[in-house]
Design a protein around this motif. Structure first.
Motif, short mmCIF file in Angstrom:
data_model
loop_
_atom_site.label_atom_id
_atom_site.label_comp_id
_atom_site.label_asym_id
_atom_site.label_seq_id
_atom_site.Cartn_x
_atom_site.Cartn_y
_atom_site.Cartn_z
N ASP A 7 0.85 -1.14 0.19
CA ASP A 7 -0.06 0.11 0.09
C ASP A 7 0.89 1.32 -0.17
N ILE A 8 1.76 1.41 0.81
CA ILE A 8 2.84 2.38 0.83
C ILE A 8 3.38 2.59 -0.38
N GLU A 9 3.96 1.68 -1.04
CA GLU A 9 4.52 1.73 -2.47
C GLU A 9 3.62 2.28 -3.35
N GLN A 10 2.40 1.62 -3.39
CA GLN A 10 1.31 2.20 -4.18
C GLN A 10 1.11 3.65 -4.00
N VAL A 11 0.79 4.09 -3.05
CA VAL A 11 0.66 5.32 -2.81
C VAL A 11 1.86 6.39 -3.09
N GLN A 12 2.83 5.79 -2.72
CA GLN A 12 4.26 6.69 -3.16
C GLN A 12 4.18 6.66 -5.00
N LEU A 13 3.72 5.56 -5.36
CA LEU A 13 3.79 5.79 -6.84
C LEU A 13 2.50 6.78 -7.45
N ALA A 14 1.55 6.68 -6.78
CA ALA A 14 0.32 7.76 -7.27
C ALA A 14 0.91 9.27 -6.73
N ASN A 15 1.60 9.45 -5.84
CA ASN A 15 1.89 10.75 -5.35
C ASN A 15 2.82 11.04 -6.42
N THR A 16 3.90 10.44 -6.74
CA THR A 16 4.97 10.63 -7.94
C THR A 16 4.17 11.06 -9.26
N ALA A 17 3.39 9.98 -9.41
CA ALA A 17 2.55 10.31 -11.03
C ALA A 17 1.99 11.69 -11.04
N ASP A 26 0.24 17.59 -18.12
CA ASP A 26 -0.69 16.70 -18.52
C ASP A 26 -2.05 16.66 -17.73
N PHE A 27 -3.00 17.63 -18.07
CA PHE A 27 -4.37 17.92 -17.63
C PHE A 27 -4.95 16.65 -17.42
N ASP A 28 -5.01 15.84 -18.55
CA ASP A 28 -5.98 14.52 -18.31
C ASP A 28 -5.41 13.61 -17.22
N GLU A 29 -4.24 13.29 -17.18
CA GLU A 29 -3.50 12.73 -16.09
C GLU A 29 -3.97 13.21 -14.73
N VAL A 30 -3.63 14.53 -14.62
CA VAL A 30 -3.98 15.17 -13.41
C VAL A 30 -5.38 14.90 -12.86
N SER A 31 -6.14 14.88 -13.92
CA SER A 31 -7.93 14.91 -13.54
C SER A 31 -7.93 13.40 -13.28
N ASP A 32 -7.40 12.55 -13.87
CA ASP A 32 -7.55 10.97 -13.58
C ASP A 32 -6.93 10.86 -12.26
N LEU A 33 -6.05 11.39 -11.55
CA LEU A 33 -5.45 11.08 -10.49
C LEU A 33 -6.16 11.50 -9.24
N TRP A 34 -7.19 12.46 -9.39
CA TRP A 34 -8.24 12.91 -8.59
C TRP A 34 -9.38 12.08 -8.24
N PRO A 148 -11.69 1.59 -6.55
CA PRO A 148 -11.28 0.18 -7.12
C PRO A 148 -10.39 0.73 -8.32
N ASP A 149 -10.16 1.85 -8.63
CA ASP A 149 -9.13 1.99 -9.92
C ASP A 149 -7.68 2.44 -9.37
N GLY A 150 -7.50 2.12 -7.94
CA GLY A 150 -6.07 2.58 -7.07
C GLY A 150 -6.20 3.87 -6.30
N TRP A 151 -5.21 4.45 -6.01
CA TRP A 151 -5.29 5.35 -4.94
C TRP A 151 -5.60 6.64 -5.73
N LYS A 152 -6.52 7.62 -5.14
CA LYS A 152 -6.69 8.71 -5.88
C LYS A 152 -6.59 9.94 -4.84
N LEU A 153 -6.10 10.96 -5.31
CA LEU A 153 -6.03 12.19 -4.56
C LEU A 153 -7.67 12.55 -3.99
N TRP A 154 -7.61 12.72 -2.74
CA TRP A 154 -8.90 13.45 -2.17
C TRP A 154 -8.54 14.77 -1.59
N SER A 155 -7.28 15.03 -1.07
CA SER A 155 -6.95 16.47 -0.69
C SER A 155 -5.45 16.75 -0.83
#
Length: 175
Positions: A7-17, A26-34, A148-155
């Motif tokens: 989980d920690i590694e997955q969160v680190q990857l989402a944060n780096t992305a 890349d606005f589309d990717e930023v949008s997908d991460l929220w 369901p699609d992985g770790w997403k930014l909430w805030s």
């Protein structure tokens, strides 16, 4: 213990992305991460006064963002508009993250870091090169939720770090 580490590694990857997408503009990717309203598990519908979260979002599930010097932005649309505005007005940005700490509790993760930001604006009038580069030090807290699609930014909350000047370092506080 391996699940927590994963989980920690997955969160680190989402944060780096998130930061890499910002660097690329890349606005589309930023949008997908929220997170969006479909990601907010357990939401109980939106409020009805038109001032709060977007339709379908419960108050506790709405995303939020604070950029340095900005008011609190609430709701996916408002948050994503802010990133579109920042990207449209920033020719170059690079983040060097330090002091990175990640904690996971169930389906929520907290990332704290220092954003060492190097950015440049549009070229000066008549010039074809990038405007002057500016460095900035910002502390940030990123809250992620498992979806369901992985770790997403909430805030995301970022505040500038006020650096001491040489004059302030040697001064004593009067008593």
């Amino acid at each position: 213990m391996t699940a927590a580490r994963t989980d920690i590694e997955q969160v680190q990857l989402a944060n780096t992305a998130f930061y890499e997408a910002l660097e690329r503009g890349d606005f589309d990717e930023v949008s997908d991460l929220w997170m969006d309203s479909e990601d907010a598990a357990g939401g109980s519908g939106g409020d009805t006064d038109g001032e709060g979260p977007e339709d379908g979002e419960a108050a506790g599930d709405a995303v939020s963002c604070v950029h340095p010097g900005w008011p609190v932005l609430t709701g996916r649309g408002e948050v994503l508009r802010s990133y579109a505005l920042i990207m449209a007005n920033t020719e170059y940005i690079q983040f060097f993250l330090t002091d990175l700490k990640v904690g996971v509790a169930g389906d929520t993760a907290l990332v704290t870091c220092t954003e060492n930001i190097l950015s440049g604006g549009p070229p000066p009038e008549g010039g074809g090169e990038l405007g002057p580069l500016v460095g900035q030090l910002v502390v940030a807290t990123n809250v992620f939720r498992r979806t369901p699609d992985g770790w997403k930014l909430w805030s995301h909350h970022a505040s500038p770090v006020l650096a001491e000047t040489d004059d302030e370092e040697g001064e004593e506080t009067p008593t």
